[in-house]
Design a protein around this motif. Structure first.
Motif, PDB file in Angstrom:
ATOM      1  N   GLN A  47       0.842  -1.346   0.113  1.00  0.00           N
ATOM      2  CA  GLN A  47       0.025   0.142  -0.072  1.00  0.00           C
ATOM      3  C   GLN A  47       0.837   1.256   0.071  1.00  0.00           C
ATOM      4  O   GLN A  47       0.577   2.105  -0.528  1.00  0.00           O
ATOM      5  CB  GLN A  47      -0.856  -0.141   1.243  1.00  0.00           C
ATOM      6  CG  GLN A  47      -2.052  -1.087   0.982  1.00  0.00           C
ATOM      7  CD  GLN A  47      -2.749  -1.261   2.318  1.00  0.00           C
ATOM      8  OE1 GLN A  47      -2.504  -1.311   3.361  1.00  0.00           O
ATOM      9  NE2 GLN A  47      -4.151  -1.517   2.123  1.00  0.00           N
ATOM     10  N   GLN A  70      -7.515  -2.889  -5.852  1.00  0.00           N
ATOM     11  CA  GLN A  70      -7.547  -1.438  -5.744  1.00  0.00           C
ATOM     12  C   GLN A  70      -6.153  -0.882  -5.899  1.00  0.00           C
ATOM     13  O   GLN A  70      -5.944   0.112  -6.401  1.00  0.00           O
ATOM     14  CB  GLN A  70      -7.839  -1.091  -4.218  1.00  0.00           C
ATOM     15  CG  GLN A  70      -9.463  -1.342  -4.118  1.00  0.00           C
ATOM     16  CD  GLN A  70      -9.956  -1.192  -2.579  1.00  0.00           C
ATOM     17  OE1 GLN A  70      -9.285  -0.916  -1.454  1.00  0.00           O
ATOM     18  NE2 GLN A  70     -11.246  -0.688  -2.233  1.00  0.00           N
ATOM     19  N   SER A  73      -5.275  -1.091  -9.712  1.00  0.00           N
ATOM     20  CA  SER A  73      -5.847  -0.112 -10.205  1.00  0.00           C
ATOM     21  C   SER A  73      -5.142   1.279 -10.193  1.00  0.00           C
ATOM     22  O   SER A  73      -4.968   1.927 -11.053  1.00  0.00           O
ATOM     23  CB  SER A  73      -7.378   0.060  -9.719  1.00  0.00           C
ATOM     24  OG  SER A  73      -8.132   0.987 -10.529  1.00  0.00           O
ATOM     25  N   GLN A  74      -4.764   1.402  -9.043  1.00  0.00           N
ATOM     26  CA  GLN A  74      -4.231   2.634  -8.633  1.00  0.00           C
ATOM     27  C   GLN A  74      -2.918   2.742  -9.193  1.00  0.00           C
ATOM     28  O   GLN A  74      -2.474   3.759  -9.840  1.00  0.00           O
ATOM     29  CB  GLN A  74      -3.851   3.008  -7.113  1.00  0.00           C
ATOM     30  CG  GLN A  74      -3.184   4.119  -6.764  1.00  0.00           C
ATOM     31  CD  GLN A  74      -2.822   3.998  -5.229  1.00  0.00           C
ATOM     32  OE1 GLN A  74      -3.226   3.200  -4.376  1.00  0.00           O
ATOM     33  NE2 GLN A  74      -1.670   4.868  -4.859  1.00  0.00           N
ATOM     34  N   TYR A  75      -1.976   1.618  -9.150  1.00  0.00           N
ATOM     35  CA  TYR A  75      -0.816   1.564  -9.753  1.00  0.00           C
ATOM     36  C   TYR A  75      -0.920   1.724 -11.438  1.00  0.00           C
ATOM     37  O   TYR A  75      -0.044   2.444 -11.836  1.00  0.00           O
ATOM     38  CB  TYR A  75      -0.096   0.321  -9.501  1.00  0.00           C
ATOM     39  CG  TYR A  75       1.022  -0.013 -10.149  1.00  0.00           C
ATOM     40  CD1 TYR A  75       2.322   0.616  -9.946  1.00  0.00           C
ATOM     41  CD2 TYR A  75       1.134  -1.231 -10.919  1.00  0.00           C
ATOM     42  CE1 TYR A  75       3.397   0.445 -10.577  1.00  0.00           C
ATOM     43  CE2 TYR A  75       2.412  -1.497 -11.653  1.00  0.00           C
ATOM     44  CZ  TYR A  75       3.608  -0.700 -11.345  1.00  0.00           C
ATOM     45  OH  TYR A  75       4.849  -1.070 -11.990  1.00  0.00           O
ATOM     46  N   TYR A  77      -3.397   3.363 -13.112  1.00  0.00           N
ATOM     47  CA  TYR A  77      -3.588   4.660 -13.386  1.00  0.00           C
ATOM     48  C   TYR A  77      -2.485   5.747 -13.010  1.00  0.00           C
ATOM     49  O   TYR A  77      -2.153   6.249 -13.944  1.00  0.00           O
ATOM     50  CB  TYR A  77      -4.780   5.149 -12.423  1.00  0.00           C
ATOM     51  CG  TYR A  77      -5.197   6.373 -12.608  1.00  0.00           C
ATOM     52  CD1 TYR A  77      -5.988   6.795 -13.552  1.00  0.00           C
ATOM     53  CD2 TYR A  77      -4.647   7.449 -11.730  1.00  0.00           C
ATOM     54  CE1 TYR A  77      -6.333   8.228 -13.945  1.00  0.00           C
ATOM     55  CE2 TYR A  77      -4.956   8.669 -11.845  1.00  0.00           C
ATOM     56  CZ  TYR A  77      -5.710   9.328 -12.742  1.00  0.00           C
ATOM     57  OH  TYR A  77      -6.293  10.425 -13.216  1.00  0.00           O
ATOM     58  N   GLU A  78      -1.700   5.306 -12.092  1.00  0.00           N
ATOM     59  CA  GLU A  78      -0.640   6.292 -11.855  1.00  0.00           C
ATOM     60  C   GLU A  78       0.745   6.096 -12.890  1.00  0.00           C
ATOM     61  O   GLU A  78       1.148   6.920 -13.402  1.00  0.00           O
ATOM     62  CB  GLU A  78       0.092   6.110 -10.507  1.00  0.00           C
ATOM     63  CG  GLU A  78      -1.034   6.734  -9.285  1.00  0.00           C
ATOM     64  CD  GLU A  78      -0.588   6.478  -7.939  1.00  0.00           C
ATOM     65  OE1 GLU A  78       0.532   5.704  -7.698  1.00  0.00           O
ATOM     66  OE2 GLU A  78      -1.229   6.819  -6.989  1.00  0.00           O
TER      67      GLU A  78
END
Length: 87
Positions: A47, A70, A73-75, A77-78
């Protein structure tokens, strides 16, 4: 040493390793939590370091499926946003 003492010792070692910010102590920390298969600690690390999801997703997904999704997905996107900046 009793099981309770071993767990206390393990937790105190983790706390000490987390206080240091050198790459070598980070490697020891990762090896320790990996060897112990401390999924909660691995999840906390991922995290804080989303790029590590690729290495630990398979191990974490059995217990932390939602969190893994999650973080992935965040990784993604970034990573995509960073790539767009450099184009």
């Amino acid at each position: 040493m009793s099981e309770g003492n071993k767990e206390d010792f393990y937790r105190s070692i983790l706390a000490e390793l987390k206080l240091s910010d050198t790459w070598s102590t980070c490697e020891v920390y990762l090896q320790l939590i990996s060897d112990k298969n401390d999924l909660a600690e691995i999840l906390a690390y991922v995290q804080a370091n989303p790029s590590a999801i690729e290495e630990y997703a398979a191990r974490l997904s059995g217990v932390y499926q939602t969190e893994v999704e999650q973080i992935y997905s965040q990784y993604i996107y970034e990573t995509a946003a960073a790539g767009a900046i450099f184009q």
